[in-house]
Each structure stands twice: as structure tokens, then as C-alpha cells.
Motif scaffolding. Structure first.
Motif, PDB file in Angstrom:
ATOM      1  N   GLU A   1     -29.962 -21.928 -12.357  1.00  0.00           N
ATOM      2  CA  GLU A   1     -28.987 -22.580 -13.234  1.00  0.00           C
ATOM      3  C   GLU A   1     -27.676 -22.838 -12.502  1.00  0.00           C
ATOM      4  O   GLU A   1     -27.074 -23.914 -12.630  1.00  0.00           O
ATOM      5  N   LEU A   2     -27.240 -21.868 -11.705  1.00  0.00           N
ATOM      6  CA  LEU A   2     -25.991 -22.041 -10.953  1.00  0.00           C
ATOM      7  C   LEU A   2     -26.154 -23.093  -9.857  1.00  0.00           C
ATOM      8  O   LEU A   2     -25.234 -23.877  -9.592  1.00  0.00           O
ATOM      9  N   LEU A   3     -27.328 -23.137  -9.217  1.00  0.00           N
ATOM     10  CA  LEU A   3     -27.570 -24.172  -8.209  1.00  0.00           C
ATOM     11  C   LEU A   3     -27.544 -25.558  -8.837  1.00  0.00           C
ATOM     12  O   LEU A   3     -26.985 -26.499  -8.275  1.00  0.00           O
TER      13      LEU A   3
ATOM     14  N   PRO B   1     -24.317 -30.884  -5.841  1.00  0.00           N
ATOM     15  CA  PRO B   1     -24.248 -32.284  -6.282  1.00  0.00           C
ATOM     16  C   PRO B   1     -25.580 -32.991  -6.051  1.00  0.00           C
ATOM     17  O   PRO B   1     -26.428 -32.522  -5.286  1.00  0.00           O
ATOM     18  N   PRO B   2     -25.764 -34.147  -6.696  1.00  0.00           N
ATOM     19  CA  PRO B   2     -27.037 -34.884  -6.529  1.00  0.00           C
ATOM     20  C   PRO B   2     -27.295 -35.301  -5.088  1.00  0.00           C
ATOM     21  O   PRO B   2     -28.442 -35.376  -4.660  1.00  0.00           O
TER      22      PRO B   2
ATOM     23  N   ILE C   1     -35.160 -27.347  -3.456  1.00  0.00           N
ATOM     24  CA  ILE C   1     -34.440 -26.072  -3.401  1.00  0.00           C
ATOM     25  C   ILE C   1     -35.062 -25.143  -4.432  1.00  0.00           C
ATOM     26  O   ILE C   1     -35.129 -25.474  -5.621  1.00  0.00           O
ATOM     27  N   LYS C   2     -35.501 -23.974  -3.974  1.00  0.00           N
ATOM     28  CA  LYS C   2     -36.160 -23.038  -4.879  1.00  0.00           C
ATOM     29  C   LYS C   2     -35.979 -21.617  -4.359  1.00  0.00           C
ATOM     30  O   LYS C   2     -36.522 -21.255  -3.318  1.00  0.00           O
ATOM     31  N   VAL C   3     -35.215 -20.791  -5.093  1.00  0.00           N
ATOM     32  CA  VAL C   3     -34.998 -19.413  -4.681  1.00  0.00           C
ATOM     33  C   VAL C   3     -36.251 -18.596  -4.965  1.00  0.00           C
ATOM     34  O   VAL C   3     -37.102 -18.986  -5.761  1.00  0.00           O
ATOM     35  N   SER C   4     -36.335 -17.455  -4.321  1.00  0.00           N
ATOM     36  CA  SER C   4     -37.512 -16.595  -4.482  1.00  0.00           C
ATOM     37  C   SER C   4     -37.629 -16.118  -5.924  1.00  0.00           C
ATOM     38  O   SER C   4     -36.676 -15.619  -6.508  1.00  0.00           O
ATOM     39  N   GLY C   5     -38.802 -16.282  -6.506  1.00  0.00           N
ATOM     40  CA  GLY C   5     -39.064 -15.844  -7.876  1.00  0.00           C
ATOM     41  C   GLY C   5     -38.900 -16.920  -8.914  1.00  0.00           C
ATOM     42  O   GLY C   5     -39.301 -16.727 -10.073  1.00  0.00           O
ATOM     43  N   ALA C   6     -38.305 -18.062  -8.563  1.00  0.00           N
ATOM     44  CA  ALA C   6     -38.107 -19.149  -9.529  1.00  0.00           C
ATOM     45  C   ALA C   6     -39.413 -19.905  -9.741  1.00  0.00           C
ATOM     46  O   ALA C   6     -40.278 -19.954  -8.859  1.00  0.00           O
ATOM     47  N   THR C   7     -39.550 -20.494 -10.921  1.00  0.00           N
ATOM     48  CA  THR C   7     -40.775 -21.223 -11.242  1.00  0.00           C
ATOM     49  C   THR C   7     -40.660 -22.715 -10.940  1.00  0.00           C
ATOM     50  O   THR C   7     -41.605 -23.319 -10.445  1.00  0.00           O
TER      51      THR C   7
ATOM     52  N   PRO D   1     -38.570 -25.888  -9.004  1.00  0.00           N
ATOM     53  CA  PRO D   1     -37.603 -26.172  -7.934  1.00  0.00           C
ATOM     54  C   PRO D   1     -36.533 -27.156  -8.395  1.00  0.00           C
ATOM     55  O   PRO D   1     -36.671 -27.828  -9.420  1.00  0.00           O
ATOM     56  N   LEU D   2     -35.488 -27.241  -7.613  1.00  0.00           N
ATOM     57  CA  LEU D   2     -34.416 -28.206  -7.824  1.00  0.00           C
ATOM     58  C   LEU D   2     -34.508 -29.246  -6.711  1.00  0.00           C
ATOM     59  O   LEU D   2     -34.563 -28.898  -5.536  1.00  0.00           O
ATOM     60  N   VAL D   3     -34.542 -30.528  -7.086  1.00  0.00           N
ATOM     61  CA  VAL D   3     -34.683 -31.611  -6.109  1.00  0.00           C
ATOM     62  C   VAL D   3     -33.340 -32.324  -5.971  1.00  0.00           C
ATOM     63  O   VAL D   3     -32.744 -32.738  -6.972  1.00  0.00           O
ATOM     64  N   ARG D   4     -32.881 -32.459  -4.749  1.00  0.00           N
ATOM     65  CA  ARG D   4     -31.658 -33.171  -4.444  1.00  0.00           C
ATOM     66  C   ARG D   4     -31.896 -34.133  -3.285  1.00  0.00           C
ATOM     67  O   ARG D   4     -32.967 -34.131  -2.673  1.00  0.00           O
ATOM     68  N   THR D   5     -30.910 -34.995  -2.996  1.00  0.00           N
ATOM     69  CA  THR D   5     -31.018 -35.990  -1.935  1.00  0.00           C
ATOM     70  C   THR D   5     -30.121 -35.600  -0.780  1.00  0.00           C
ATOM     71  O   THR D   5     -28.941 -35.287  -0.977  1.00  0.00           O
TER      72      THR D   5
END
Length: 270
Positions: A146-148, A153-154, A248-254, A256-260
């Protein structure tokens, strides 16, 4: 002579001997009764207490997540309304004891002791400095993501020096073809050096450092993954100008977060 003196001091009859022994027992009995009362008081106190699990740090009791014994009145009247702890069922208490879990109060937790000067001998001794350990409360993977999402930024920009391209004019090519060729050449322009997953992770950590909670997010280089733009045999680096998707995906997360990631030439204006 010695045997006669001892026999004169000792009781000479059975009744006297009984009274002599009774005097010694009377002197010992109050101490024994006091010890029994102390044991009984401690036993009653242990029976009256219940085991709770702290959901917040409580001074003189323990850290969040600890199991401590408290009186039912304290839990009912203060801790439960203030959401400081939760009740622990008796079955779970038995299981914790079987597992060897520590269930006790930490009287020193959160207590600040005054500094006291220590007397030392007058010798040439190099002073030692106390280094306080850093206490970090780790965030959950869900909260980290959530913080990431909030602070990253995009588009993440990087500036690199482009390599020189072959600008030899093609004979007979139209102006439109030249424009398309230049655009294609520009998108595939190589760069000196590269942009690695470590560069992306470092840039993100710098963005998170401006917020106290976000600064506690643990983001490793291996948590970054390029989805495109990498060369065969090296999936951790991009060596050309352009825009590329990164995961971007920290350990344990289900999820990922996609950025450019946008890699631009240093000569380009912002």
C-alpha cells in the motif's frame, strides 16, 4: 568431669525433656507459618490472574505480541476498553505452555533508568561507547505494498549517456521513411552503462525515505523484475533508451505493483 557437667545442664526427666523440646518448636513455628502464608498468598495471586496477549506495547508489562498474566479487573476495566490486549482462551494457554512459550511480565520494559556516573580507577583506559540497538517494527507485506502504491510515481526516470549512432544517409529514401527510421533507431539507442534492478530499488527507497512509516518498507533488489527491454542472458539490466514495464513485489505480497521505467538521454530536456 565433662560428662557430669553436660548431664547437669540437660533435663533429667521425661516431662522436663518434653518442655525443653516444646520451647524450641514454639520458636521455630512462627517462621514456618509466615513462609506458608507467603506461599499461599503467591499461589492465590497466580490463581486469580489470567493470560492475555498484548496488541500494543505496554510499559512495565511487555512488547506487542507478548503473553502476560494480569488480574481480570485490570483487563476488564482498562486494557480491553483501551484495546491494549486480547483475552487468550484457556485451551490456547495450555498449548502455549506445552510449547514452552514465555508467559511473564517484563517489569523493565519501557522503564528509563537515570544515568549514574561509574567510578573507575585512574588508569589510561580507552572509554567504550554504548550503542543503542535499533528497534524496528516490521510492516506487513500488504501494508508495504500500500505504501509503495502511494509513494512510487507511475513513471521512474533515469538519465544515461546514449551511444553514438551511424547517421549515414540512405540514398533514395523518402523523408517519411527517414523519419520512421530515425524514430526506430532512437528507440533502440544503446546507452553507456545500464539501468539495473538495483538502481530502481535504490531510487524507490529514496522516495520512501521522506515518510516515517514508508521508510520502514524493506525493499530488496530481488523484489524488482523487468517485464521487458532486457537482453538475453541478463534479465536484471536494461541497456537502451525507452520506456519499459517493471514489476515491484515485496516478499510475502500476493499482487505485484507495475510501474514504468523511462530511460532518457542526458541531452534531453525535462
Amino acid at each position: 568431669m565433662a560428662p557430669l557437667m553436660r548431664s547437669a545442664l540437660l533435663p533429667q526427666c521425661t516431662s522436663c525433656l518434653r518442655r525443653y523440646t516444646q520451647i524450641g518448636l514454639e520458636a521455630w513455628r512462627p517462621l514456618e507459618q509466615q513462609r506458608v502464608r507467603n506461599i499461599s498468598k503467591a499461589a492465590r495471586k497466580a490463581e486469580d490472574s489470567i493470560v492475555v496477549k498484548l496488541i500494543q506495547d505496554v510499559r512495565k508489562f511487555g512488547r506487542k505480541g507478548s503473553y502476560v498474566p494480569v488480574t481480570p479487573a485490570l483487563m476488564r476495566n482498562k486494557w480491553l476498553p483501551m484495546r491494549l490486549a486480547n483475552y487468550v482462551p484457556q485451551a490456547e494457554v495450555k498449548q502455549l505452555k506445552a510449547q514452552g512459550t514465555i508467559i511473564q511480565r517484563d517489569f523493565e520494559f519501557g522503564v528509563k533508568r537515570p544515568l549514574v556516573e561509574v567510578e573507575t580507577q585512574e588508569e589510561d583506559v580507552e572509554p567504550t561507547h554504548y550503542v543503542r540497538p535499533v528497534e524496528i517494527e516490521f510492516l506487513s507485506p500488504e501494508r508495504s505494498m500500500e505504501l509503495l502504491t502511494t509513494f512510487v510515481p507511475p513513471t521512474i526516470d533515469f538519465l544515461r549517456q546514449p551511444k553514438e549512432q551511424d547517421n549515414t544517409e540512405r540514398m533514395g529514401a523518402s523523408s517519411a521513411a527517414d523519419v520512421l527510421s530515425a524514430a526506430a533507431s532512437r528507440s533502440n539507442t544503446g546507452i553507456y552503462g545500464s539501468v539495473s534492478t538495483g538502481d530502481v530499488a535504490s531510487t524507490i527507497r529514496q522516495a520512501l525515505a521522506h515518510n516515517d512509516e514508508a521508510a520502514r518498507v524493506i525493499l530488496l533488489d530481488k523484489d524488482i523484475k523487468f517485464l521487458e527491454g532486457t537482453t538475453e542472458g541478463d534479465s536484471s539490466r536494461i541497456k537502451q533508451l525507452g520506456k519499459f514495464k517493471v514489476e515491484i513485489k515485496v516478499s510475502g505480497a500476493t499482487e505485484p505493483l507495475v510501474r514504468t521505467v523511462r530511460i532518457r538521454a542526458k541531452s534531453e530536456e525535462s
